[in-house]
Design an enzyme around this catalytic site. Structure first.
Site, mmCIF file in Angstrom:
data_model
loop_
_atom_site.group_PDB
_atom_site.id
_atom_site.type_symbol
_atom_site.label_atom_id
_atom_site.label_comp_id
_atom_site.label_asym_id
_atom_site.label_seq_id
_atom_site.Cartn_x
_atom_site.Cartn_y
_atom_site.Cartn_z
ATOM 1 N N LYS A 172 1.934 -9.095 -9.318
ATOM 2 C CA LYS A 172 0.587 -8.574 -9.046
ATOM 3 C C LYS A 172 0.079 -7.918 -10.318
ATOM 4 C CE LYS A 172 -1.988 -6.334 -5.315
ATOM 5 N NZ LYS A 172 -2.849 -5.352 -5.952
ATOM 6 N N CYS A 202 -0.280 -1.092 -10.869
ATOM 7 C CA CYS A 202 -0.480 0.283 -10.415
ATOM 8 C C CYS A 202 -0.803 1.185 -11.604
ATOM 9 C CB CYS A 202 0.759 0.805 -9.700
ATOM 10 S SG CYS A 202 0.580 2.509 -9.105
ATOM 11 N N GLY A 240 -8.693 -7.076 -4.290
ATOM 12 C CA GLY A 240 -9.727 -6.227 -4.849
ATOM 13 C C GLY A 240 -11.026 -6.196 -4.078
ATOM 14 N N ARG A 283 -7.355 -2.076 1.278
ATOM 15 C CA ARG A 283 -8.180 -1.045 1.898
ATOM 16 C C ARG A 283 -8.914 -1.567 3.133
ATOM 17 N NH1 ARG A 283 -11.470 1.075 -3.128
ATOM 18 N NH2 ARG A 283 -11.065 -1.054 -3.860
ATOM 19 N N LEU A 323 0.845 -1.197 0.000
ATOM 20 C CA LEU A 323 0.000 0.000 0.000
ATOM 21 C C LEU A 323 0.878 1.243 0.000
ATOM 22 C CD1 LEU A 323 -2.492 -1.239 2.732
ATOM 23 C CD2 LEU A 323 -3.095 -0.781 0.346
#
Length: 343
Positions: A143, A100, A205, A229, A17
């Site tokens: 990723k 990203c 996700g 998140r 993150l």
């Protein structure tokens, strides 16, 4: 020496993150049950040129294991040298960011931009995989997203090629780069990827709660999840994930059709009073503040002014905390504001 890297359903990971998963936050998440953690994105060129910011991103200690360093870059030679430098510092596990979509990363050709130039990406991937595997026990994952533009899927081809090259796992955020975090993630893509690959698949996700994470594992067959998140909202998500997965095992809820119908929320299984919830949040904040004071004191006050509002957002009168934090300039200010709210 790093610990073994777990990729199984009852061992959730902390995702990389940017601006968030520093050493204090990783230690807090590990304390709450994260079985592996990733660093913030580290630039291969930053490693090669020895930038101070890059060195700060790699701050770690003996409790911060197993640790996966997420690296990004669009040039094979810089990526190879970056991995070599990470090895010299004692790191064993690496993740290449191919997802990203932030402009400052994409405009360099790195991150999700690599989904638009697969020949170059394959060159980079083969180079870094070969470099990582020169040393026994070193592992590398990637990723990825579905593709760059909506409807232009490349994830299947890309993942199969990475497996052929020797990648050790794939993490899929099932959106297109152009979506950012908008729209709905396509979890069926995770199911498809799991059916195609022999190496582990990690789900990412919109995993905002432990139920979200466990539900995705049941529906897709993925090997584990990365919380991003959801962990920012509460690092307790890792402990809750483990407790919910244990419930799944004990009650035989292993079929996909049961993921929605029979899977309860964590709060239903383990209800708490408002006072208990408030005490838990205060304990989280206190632990995070102590880690920040120890490992990043120069920026801890400013960090906590951003972090604490996420932790208290569901509490009554959370707005009062946010207003008080704006005025905080020192640790003493922070502690006074928190004491006033939590008593």
């Amino acid at each position: 020496m790093q610990n073994l890297l777990p990729i199984i359903p009852q061992k959730p990971w902390l995702a990389p993150l940017a601006g968030w998963s520093d050493l204090p936050f990783r230690l807090l998440c590990r304390e709450q049950g994260a079985s592996a953690a990733c660093t913030e994105m580290v630039s291969a060129k930053g490693l090669v040129y020895g930038g101070k910011n890059t060195r700060d991103l790699l701050q770690t200690n003996e409790k911060d294991n197993p640790l996966v360093v997420q690296i990004f870059g669009a040039e094979a030679d810089f990526m190879q040298k970056g991995v070599q430098l990470l090895k010299e510092r004692g790191f064993c596990f690496y993740d290449v960011n191919v997802g990203c979509s932030v402009n400052k990363v994409v405009k360099t050709g790195a991150g999700a931009a690599m989904l638009k130039d697969l020949p170059n990406f394959y060159k980079v991937a083969k180079t870094v995989i070969d470099e990582v595997h020169r040393d026994s026990g070193h592992k590398i994952g990637f990723k990825i997203r579905l593709g760059y533009h909506l409807g232009e899927d490349v994830y299947e081809e890309l993942a199969l090629r990475l497996q052929d090259f020797g990648a050790d796992w794939i993490t899929l955020h099932p959106r297109y780069a152009k979506q950012g975090f908008s729209g709905e993630p396509n979890y069926e893509a995770l199911t498809r990827l799991k059916s195609l690959l022999e190496i582990p698949v990690i789900a990412s996700g919109d995993l905002f709660t432990a139920r979200d994470g466990v539900r995705v594992l049941l529906k897709t067959g993925a090997d584990t999840v990365m919380y991003a998140r959801g962990a920012m909202g509460s690092p307790r998500i890792f402990a809750e994930h483990k407790a919910l997965w244990q419930y799944v095992r004990e009650n035989g809820l292993r079929q996909k059709e049961q993921a929605d119908a029979a899977l309860p929320d964590y709060e239903e299984l383990f209800p708490k009073s408002p006072e208990q919830i408030k005490n838990d949040v205060y304990a989280l904040i206190t632990a995070h503040l102590n880690y920040a004071k120890t490992y990043s004191p120069a920026r801890a006050v400013l960090q906590m002014r951003t972090i604490v509002p996420r932790y208290v957002r569901r509490l009554e009168h959370a707005k009062l905390v946010r207003q008080a934090l704006i005025r905080c300039r020192t640790f003493a200010d922070l502690e006074e504001a928190l004491q006033e709210f939590f008593g």
